[in-house]
Design an enzyme around this catalytic site. Structure first.
Site, PDB file in Angstrom:
ATOM      1  CG  ASP A  43      -1.895   1.085   1.306  1.00 60.48           C
ATOM      2  OD1 ASP A  43      -2.750   1.128   0.414  1.00 60.48           O
ATOM      3  OD2 ASP A  43      -1.828   1.935   2.233  1.00 60.48           O
ATOM      4  CD  GLU A 102      -2.237   2.571  -3.599  1.00 56.97           C
ATOM      5  OE1 GLU A 102      -3.275   3.178  -3.868  1.00 56.97           O
ATOM      6  OE2 GLU A 102      -1.675   2.666  -2.482  1.00 56.97           O
TER       7      GLU A 102
HETATM    8  C1  ABC Z   1     -11.671   7.532   3.740  1.00 52.44           C
HETATM    9  C2  ABC Z   1     -13.043   7.714   3.106  1.00 52.44           C
HETATM   10  C3  ABC Z   1     -12.970   8.657   1.924  1.00 52.44           C
HETATM   11  C4  ABC Z   1     -12.447   9.970   2.383  1.00 52.44           C
HETATM   12  C5  ABC Z   1     -11.117   9.782   3.119  1.00 52.44           C
HETATM   13  C6  ABC Z   1     -10.677  11.070   3.783  1.00 52.44           C
HETATM   14  O1  ABC Z   1     -11.247   8.798   4.156  1.00 52.44           O
HETATM   15  O2  ABC Z   1     -13.534   6.447   2.739  1.00 52.44           O
HETATM   16  O3  ABC Z   1     -14.259   8.783   1.344  1.00 52.44           O
HETATM   17  O4  ABC Z   1     -12.236  10.792   1.266  1.00 52.44           O
HETATM   18  C7  ABC Z   1      -7.962   3.825   3.199  1.00 52.44           C
HETATM   19  C8  ABC Z   1      -9.427   3.456   3.015  1.00 52.44           C
HETATM   20  C9  ABC Z   1     -10.230   4.653   2.520  1.00 52.44           C
HETATM   21  C10 ABC Z   1      -9.995   5.871   3.389  1.00 52.44           C
HETATM   22  C11 ABC Z   1      -8.486   6.138   3.440  1.00 52.44           C
HETATM   23  C12 ABC Z   1      -8.141   7.324   4.300  1.00 52.44           C
HETATM   24  O5  ABC Z   1      -7.830   4.991   3.987  1.00 52.44           O
HETATM   25  O6  ABC Z   1      -9.519   2.402   2.095  1.00 52.44           O
HETATM   26  O7  ABC Z   1     -11.600   4.317   2.516  1.00 52.44           O
HETATM   27  O8  ABC Z   1     -10.730   6.966   2.858  1.00 52.44           O
HETATM   28  O9  ABC Z   1      -8.437   7.104   5.602  1.00 52.44           O
HETATM   29  C13 ABC Z   1      -4.325   3.340  -0.691  1.00 52.44           C
HETATM   30  C14 ABC Z   1      -5.402   2.258  -0.587  1.00 52.44           C
HETATM   31  C15 ABC Z   1      -6.631   2.875   0.019  1.00 52.44           C
HETATM   32  C16 ABC Z   1      -6.337   3.242   1.470  1.00 52.44           C
HETATM   33  C17 ABC Z   1      -5.029   3.917   1.629  1.00 52.44           C
HETATM   34  C18 ABC Z   1      -4.648   4.370   2.953  1.00 52.44           C
HETATM   35  C19 ABC Z   1      -4.107   3.959   0.609  1.00 52.44           C
HETATM   36  O10 ABC Z   1      -5.603   1.661  -1.808  1.00 52.44           O
HETATM   37  O11 ABC Z   1      -7.763   2.033  -0.011  1.00 52.44           O
HETATM   38  O12 ABC Z   1      -7.414   4.104   1.928  1.00 52.44           O
HETATM   39  O13 ABC Z   1      -3.997   3.243   3.553  1.00 52.44           O
HETATM   40  C20 ABC Z   1      -3.685   8.462  -2.519  1.00 52.44           C
HETATM   41  C21 ABC Z   1      -2.521   7.539  -2.171  1.00 52.44           C
HETATM   42  C22 ABC Z   1      -2.922   6.073  -2.351  1.00 52.44           C
HETATM   43  C23 ABC Z   1      -4.208   5.747  -1.590  1.00 52.44           C
HETATM   44  C24 ABC Z   1      -5.291   6.710  -2.093  1.00 52.44           C
HETATM   45  C25 ABC Z   1      -6.613   6.482  -1.357  1.00 52.44           C
HETATM   46  O14 ABC Z   1      -4.874   8.060  -1.858  1.00 52.44           O
HETATM   47  O15 ABC Z   1      -1.415   7.861  -2.965  1.00 52.44           O
HETATM   48  O16 ABC Z   1      -1.865   5.288  -1.844  1.00 52.44           O
HETATM   49  N1  ABC Z   1      -4.612   4.327  -1.754  1.00 52.44           N
HETATM   50  C26 ABC Z   1      -4.076  11.502  -6.808  1.00 52.44           C
HETATM   51  C27 ABC Z   1      -2.802  11.368  -6.024  1.00 52.44           C
HETATM   52  C28 ABC Z   1      -2.736   9.985  -5.403  1.00 52.44           C
HETATM   53  C29 ABC Z   1      -3.957   9.776  -4.521  1.00 52.44           C
HETATM   54  C30 ABC Z   1      -5.192   9.890  -5.402  1.00 52.44           C
HETATM   55  C31 ABC Z   1      -6.488   9.652  -4.649  1.00 52.44           C
HETATM   56  O17 ABC Z   1      -5.205  11.203  -5.994  1.00 52.44           O
HETATM   57  O18 ABC Z   1      -1.682  11.566  -6.864  1.00 52.44           O
HETATM   58  O19 ABC Z   1      -1.574   9.870  -4.613  1.00 52.44           O
HETATM   59  O20 ABC Z   1      -3.898   8.465  -3.922  1.00 52.44           O
HETATM   60  O21 ABC Z   1      -6.626  10.576  -3.636  1.00 52.44           O
HETATM   61  C32 ABC Z   1      -4.301  10.782 -12.058  1.00 52.44           C
HETATM   62  C33 ABC Z   1      -2.975  11.156 -11.470  1.00 52.44           C
HETATM   63  C34 ABC Z   1      -2.895  10.597 -10.053  1.00 52.44           C
HETATM   64  C35 ABC Z   1      -4.054  11.159  -9.235  1.00 52.44           C
HETATM   65  C36 ABC Z   1      -5.359  10.764  -9.941  1.00 52.44           C
HETATM   66  C37 ABC Z   1      -6.582  11.216  -9.145  1.00 52.44           C
HETATM   67  O22 ABC Z   1      -5.371  11.280 -11.249  1.00 52.44           O
HETATM   68  O23 ABC Z   1      -1.932  10.628 -12.265  1.00 52.44           O
HETATM   69  O24 ABC Z   1      -1.664  10.933  -9.455  1.00 52.44           O
HETATM   70  O25 ABC Z   1      -4.030  10.592  -7.917  1.00 52.44           O
HETATM   71  O26 ABC Z   1      -4.404  11.320 -13.335  1.00 52.44           O
END
Ligand code: ABC
Ligand code: CA
Length: 492
Positions: A225, A249
């Site tokens: 993760d 990831e």
């Molecule tokens: C919870 C709620 C959400 C609420 C949030 C504040 O809290 O459910 O509704 O918005 C876990 C849970 C989630 C939880 C989070 C936070 O924790 O599953 O339900 O959200 O508490 C991993 C996992 C994911 C997990 C975590 C945390 C990490 O798969 O399930 O979440 O352990 C970032 C991270 C990535 C992470 C993701 C959720 O957030 O890098 O590791 N996933 C951009 C950024 C990314 C970012 C992404 C989403 O937005 O660059 O870094 O991911 O926020 C493309 C670009 C990308 C861009 C996208 C959107 O567009 O190239 O870079 O990504 O074109």
């Protein structure tokens, strides 16, 4: 003789620890089914137990439930299962519970909502008895806390029980890599205190932990993760310590950002191909050009594109059916996911055409589908997985052979990989008949090939040219007719 005996002794002594460790090479031909453990199957079998995704609470899925539904997974042709993080989480749920497993508090205890140590071992045993692999999601970037950054009592965490092990809280600036690595993913309501993974002690604790965990539960592979939020050397030494294939990831769509991580981790999730793949196929007005462009960039930039994980859904992004209910488009996107280079990953529910959009609505309980093996996408996935594993068993080189893009236009894409020719279209289910000519497929002139999705056969002409009729927006997947024996596809 002496050396043989010594070897056998050494093998016996080492077997407990290393016997089941699966290398990157052993993963290449695998096909992965991703489950959120809480949302796949309940051990008590209660088929109607409600699960309100919007509530962000536990719904009761567990390891025993998963064991009871392995036939369902295997019936689709998957030979590997990726499960949620297994470690203990905090128990508060005022702002959503850690049903997904990403808010850990204790590295050395299990999340008992998912089952006991015996249950997890039983899952690994049952998978191995079926020749399947177990992939476990792991989190080394952060812990979880049921409050904001200011309210954290670090003594509650095991083993990193003091603020000394963590970076001071700050909001991530995604344009600054140091900030991406050292600031916190979340500082608000459910804060994620960010570990100093660059500290040799923290890294050593993680490495010892993962070596023990892999051995204790006979884990075959890892999904790491938040890989891009951890410093690269820590990711590298962690993957080495695990001694099994790991896929990181790196949530980023640019190959220039994502590919270099392959210097540190065996594989990465193929986000660079994911974005243009969805754009190409989510409606008949999409085009293939950025998909082709990013495929080429990934091939040029990644060290080993065949170790990337190819996916079209996961638990963080909108499901494909949230964009369109068109079944033909869904079949095209799945054919690409499974038959393109890399290790395919299908997220549970995609086969039932679940349509939740963003988190938490994309985490629907699978049991509410009744585990329907007659669902059209269930059967479609089974056919795609079956032809892939048949191609692998027919030809050792198949899995390491790069896909050759033989034809593309706005709406059509033809991929040749070994003996498999996949012709995809984004025209949609309402489209009429069109014909596309694919040159140099590698088939002999006059060779009969069968589309394993429709069981229709055609003959290749000079230079391996195929004249492919597309109708109603359906994908076509050709394989030499004479070589289909044993595939279970179109054999009569
Ligand atoms: C919870 C709620 C959400 C609420 C949030 C504040 O809290 O459910 O509704 O918005 C876990 C849970 C989630 C939880 C989070 C936070 O924790 O599953 O339900 O959200 O508490 C991993 C996992 C994911 C997990 C975590 C945390 C990490 O798969 O399930 O979440 O352990 C970032 C991270 C990535 C992470 C993701 C959720 O957030 O890098 O590791 N996933 C951009 C950024 C990314 C970012 C992404 C989403 O937005 O660059 O870094 O991911 O926020 C493309 C670009 C990308 C861009 C996208 C959107 O567009 O190239 O870079 O990504 O074109
Ligand atoms: Ca970090």
């Amino acid at each position: 003789m002496v050396s043989t005996a010594l070897f056998l002794l050494a093998a016996a002594a080492g077997s407990a620890r290393f016997a089941k460790a699966a290398t990157p090479d052993e993963w290449r031909s695998r096909s992965i089914y991703q489950v959120l453990t809480d949302r796949f199957a309940r051990g008590d079998g209660s088929p109607d137990a409600p699960c309100d995704t919007g509530a962000r609470k536990y719904c009761g899925g567990n390891y025993r439930g998963l064991i009871s539904q392995l036939d369902y997974i295997q019936g689709m042709g998957f030979d590997s299962v990726w499960i949620s993080p297994i470690t203990k989480q905090f128990e508060d749920d005022w702002n959503g519970a850690p049903y997904h497993g990403y808010w850990q508090t204790d590295l050395y205890a299990l999340n008992e909502h998912f089952g006991t140590e015996e249950d997890l071992r039983a899952l690994a045993d049952e998978l191995h008895a079926r020749g399947m692999f177990l992939m476990v999601d792991v989190v080394i970037n952060h812990n979880g806390w049921p409050g904001d950054a200011a309210s954290i009592d670090y003594s509650q965490f095991n083993p990193f029980n003091s603020s000394d092990y963590y970076h001071p809280p700050c909001e991530i600036n995604y344009d600054d890599q140091t900030s991406v690595e050292q600031c916190w993913l979340y500082t608000g309501a459910n804060a994620l205190p960010d570990l100093k993974t660059e500290d040799p002690h923290v890294s050593q604790v993680h490495n010892d932990w993962i070596a023990d965990l892999v051995s204790k539960y006979s884990i075959d592979g890892l999904r790491i993760d938040t890989t891009k939020h951890v410093d690269k050397p820590a990711i590298g030494s962690f993957n080495d310590a695990a001694g099994v294939y790991a896929v990181g990831e790196v949530y980023h769509g640019d190959p220039a950002y994502t590919c270099p991580y392959q210097d540190w981790v065996d594989g990465v999730l193929n986000f660079p191909v994911y974005y243009p793949l969805i754009d190409a196929f989510k409606s008949p007005s999409g085009t293939m050009w950025s998909l082709v462009d990013n495929i080429n960039k990934v091939f040029q930039t990644c060290n080993d594109p065949r170790l990337l994980g190819t996916f079209s859904e996961n638990h963080d992004i909108p499901r494909f059916a949230s964009y369109t209910q068109d079944l033909a488009l869904a079949k095209n996107v799945l054919a690409f996911t499974i038959l393109f280079d890399g290790i395919p990953i299908v997220y549970a529910g995609q086969e039932q055409q679940y349509s939740g959009d963003s988190d938490p609505y994309n985490r629907e309980a699978l049991w509410l589908s009744g585990f329907n093996t007659d669902a059209p996408l269930y059967k479609h996935i089974a056919a795609c997985n079956r032809i892939r594993s048949h191609a692998v068993s027919n030809d050792d080189a198949y899995i390491t052979t790069p896909t050759d893009i033989k034809y593309s236009d706005d709406h059509t894409l033809a991929l040749v990989k070994g003996a498999v020719t996949t012709v995809l279209t984004n025209a949609g289910a309402n489209a009429g008949e069109t014909t596309v000519t694919v040159e140099a497929t590698g088939y002999a002139s006059g060779e009969q090939v069968t589309d394993v999705l429709s069981c229709e056969s055609i003959a290749a002409s000079d230079g391996g040219r195929l004249s492919v009729t597309l109708n109603q927006g359906l994908p076509r997947v050709f394989f030499p007719t004479d070589a289909l024996a044993g595939s279970g596809l179109c054999e009569n």
